[in-house]
Scaffold this active site. Structure first.
Site, PDB file in Angstrom:
ATOM      1  N   PRO A  21      -1.106  -5.500 -11.180  1.00  0.00           N
ATOM      2  CG  PRO A  21      -2.914  -4.365  -9.669  1.00  0.00           C
ATOM      3  CD  PRO A  21      -2.879  -4.709 -10.863  1.00  0.00           C
ATOM      4  CG  ASN A  22       0.452  -6.383  -5.357  1.00  0.00           C
ATOM      5  OD1 ASN A  22       1.565  -5.899  -5.792  1.00  0.00           O
ATOM      6  ND2 ASN A  22      -0.769  -6.404  -5.409  1.00  0.00           N
ATOM      7  NE  ARG A  29      -0.255 -11.921  -5.111  1.00  0.00           N
ATOM      8  CZ  ARG A  29      -1.016 -10.859  -5.757  1.00  0.00           C
ATOM      9  NH1 ARG A  29      -0.805 -11.198  -7.019  1.00  0.00           N
ATOM     10  NH2 ARG A  29      -2.410 -10.460  -5.360  1.00  0.00           N
ATOM     11  CE1 TYR A  34      -3.359 -14.954  -7.508  1.00  0.00           C
ATOM     12  CE2 TYR A  34      -1.961 -14.519  -4.905  1.00  0.00           C
ATOM     13  CZ  TYR A  34      -3.157 -14.283  -6.252  1.00  0.00           C
ATOM     14  OH  TYR A  34      -4.414 -13.882  -5.528  1.00  0.00           O
ATOM     15  CG  ASN A  85      -3.666 -12.075 -14.161  1.00  0.00           C
ATOM     16  OD1 ASN A  85      -5.557 -11.282 -13.533  1.00  0.00           O
ATOM     17  ND2 ASN A  85      -4.009 -12.935 -13.623  1.00  0.00           N
ATOM     18  CB  ALA A  88      -5.892  -5.936  -7.031  1.00  0.00           C
ATOM     19  CG  ASP A  98     -15.359   3.014 -18.948  1.00  0.00           C
ATOM     20  OD1 ASP A  98     -16.018   2.570 -18.544  1.00  0.00           O
ATOM     21  OD2 ASP A  98     -15.130   4.075 -17.872  1.00  0.00           O
ATOM     22  CD  GLU A 109     -11.871 -11.345 -15.845  1.00  0.00           C
ATOM     23  OE1 GLU A 109     -12.723 -11.371 -17.075  1.00  0.00           O
ATOM     24  OE2 GLU A 109     -12.141 -10.808 -15.217  1.00  0.00           O
ATOM     25  CG  HIS A 111      -8.662 -13.833 -13.158  1.00  0.00           C
ATOM     26  ND1 HIS A 111      -7.835 -13.018 -12.906  1.00  0.00           N
ATOM     27  CD2 HIS A 111      -9.477 -13.386 -13.631  1.00  0.00           C
ATOM     28  CE1 HIS A 111      -9.279 -11.598 -12.871  1.00  0.00           C
ATOM     29  NE2 HIS A 111      -9.713 -12.227 -13.519  1.00  0.00           N
ATOM     30  CG  LEU A 112      -2.082 -17.208 -12.249  1.00  0.00           C
ATOM     31  CD1 LEU A 112      -1.145 -15.947 -11.893  1.00  0.00           C
ATOM     32  CD2 LEU A 112      -1.139 -17.908 -12.369  1.00  0.00           C
ATOM     33  CB  SER A 113      -6.415 -17.665  -7.615  1.00  0.00           C
ATOM     34  OG  SER A 113      -7.318 -16.304  -7.703  1.00  0.00           O
ATOM     35  NE  ARG A 118      -7.936 -16.122  -3.765  1.00  0.00           N
ATOM     36  CZ  ARG A 118      -7.151 -15.464  -4.149  1.00  0.00           C
ATOM     37  NH1 ARG A 118      -7.434 -15.259  -5.435  1.00  0.00           N
ATOM     38  NH2 ARG A 118      -6.501 -14.524  -3.385  1.00  0.00           N
TER      39      ARG A 118
HETATM   40  C1  DQA Z   1      -5.310 -12.695  -9.595  1.00  0.00           C
HETATM   41  C2  DQA Z   1      -6.955 -12.522  -8.535  1.00  0.00           C
HETATM   42  C3  DQA Z   1      -6.973 -11.161  -7.788  1.00  0.00           C
HETATM   43  O1  DQA Z   1      -8.285 -11.739  -6.758  1.00  0.00           O
HETATM   44  C4  DQA Z   1      -5.734 -10.929  -7.038  1.00  0.00           C
HETATM   45  O2  DQA Z   1      -6.348  -9.555  -6.577  1.00  0.00           O
HETATM   46  C5  DQA Z   1      -4.776 -11.164  -7.891  1.00  0.00           C
HETATM   47  C6  DQA Z   1      -4.488 -12.093  -8.897  1.00  0.00           C
HETATM   48  C7  DQA Z   1      -5.922 -14.008 -10.090  1.00  0.00           C
HETATM   49  O3  DQA Z   1      -4.290 -13.672 -11.011  1.00  0.00           O
HETATM   50  O4  DQA Z   1      -6.072 -14.998  -9.862  1.00  0.00           O
HETATM   51  O5  DQA Z   1      -3.521 -10.125  -7.784  1.00  0.00           O
HETATM   52  O6  DQA Z   1      -6.208 -11.732 -11.041  1.00  0.00           O
END
Ligand code: DQA
Length: 159
Positions: A21-22, A29, A34, A85, A88, A98, A109, A111-113, A118
């Site tokens: 999501p997002n 964003r 990000y 990724n 959230a 699962d 897995e 993540h950008l950040s 955080r």
């Molecule tokens: C994220 C980190 C998550 O905590 C956040 O909710 C995201 C992006 C990242 O790529 O840094 O949507 O997965």
């Protein structure tokens, strides 16, 4: 002796890239967290890396947990690895965790950040215990590094 997993595998490895999501809003964003790259440009960059690694990618972004679960189920027999990724949902979704455990497809897995710099609610990942590993904090490069790690794992780990 390590037998590359790829031996005996016919054709190019096919990998599923999932964005939660997002992440469709990347570029607009919270760019200070990000970065300014859009999801489309991250996908194009990843396609270039995939070409030099000689693997095929299928990418999907969804804001819906069930759609991500469905895509993980549908990967069975279609894809040899997953790069995810989960946004959230990383911090909330037992269902995605699962699903990855159920299909038992090697998963990385990303993540950008850097989650660990955080808020504390981002420090826990439901995905991490069912993933080969996690890459966090390198911006758009996290995807490329994750792809390289996944392909290396698939090519060099005994199956
Ligand atoms: C994220 C980190 C998550 O905590 C956040 O909710 C995201 C992006 C990242 O790529 O840094 O949507 O997965």
């Amino acid at each position: 002796m390590h037998t590359p997993k790829r031996e005996g595998f016919r054709g190019l490895l096919s990998l599923l890239v999932l964005h939660g999501p997002n992440l469709n809003l990347l570029g607009k964003r919270e760019p200070s967290i990000y970065g300014s790259m859009t999801l489309d440009s991250i996908t194009r960059q990843l396609e270039q890396s995939a070409e030099s690694l000689r693997v095929k990618l299928s990418s999907l972004q969804s804001n819906h947990e069930g759609a991500l679960v469905d895509a993980i189920h549908a990967a069975l027999g279609q894809h040899q690895g997953i790069l995810i990724n989960a946004g959230a949902y990383t911090h909330t979704s037992v269902a995605i965790r699962d699903a990855i455990a159920a299909v038992a497809i090697p998963t990385v897995e990303v993540h950008l950040s850097n989650l660990y710099r955080r808020e504390t609610f981002r420090h826990h990942s439901y995905i991490a215990p069912v993933a080969i590993g996690q890459i966090s904090g390198f911006g758009a490069d996290s995807y490329r590094l994750g792809l390289e790690a996944l392909v290396h794992y698939l090519n060099h780990t005994e199956g």
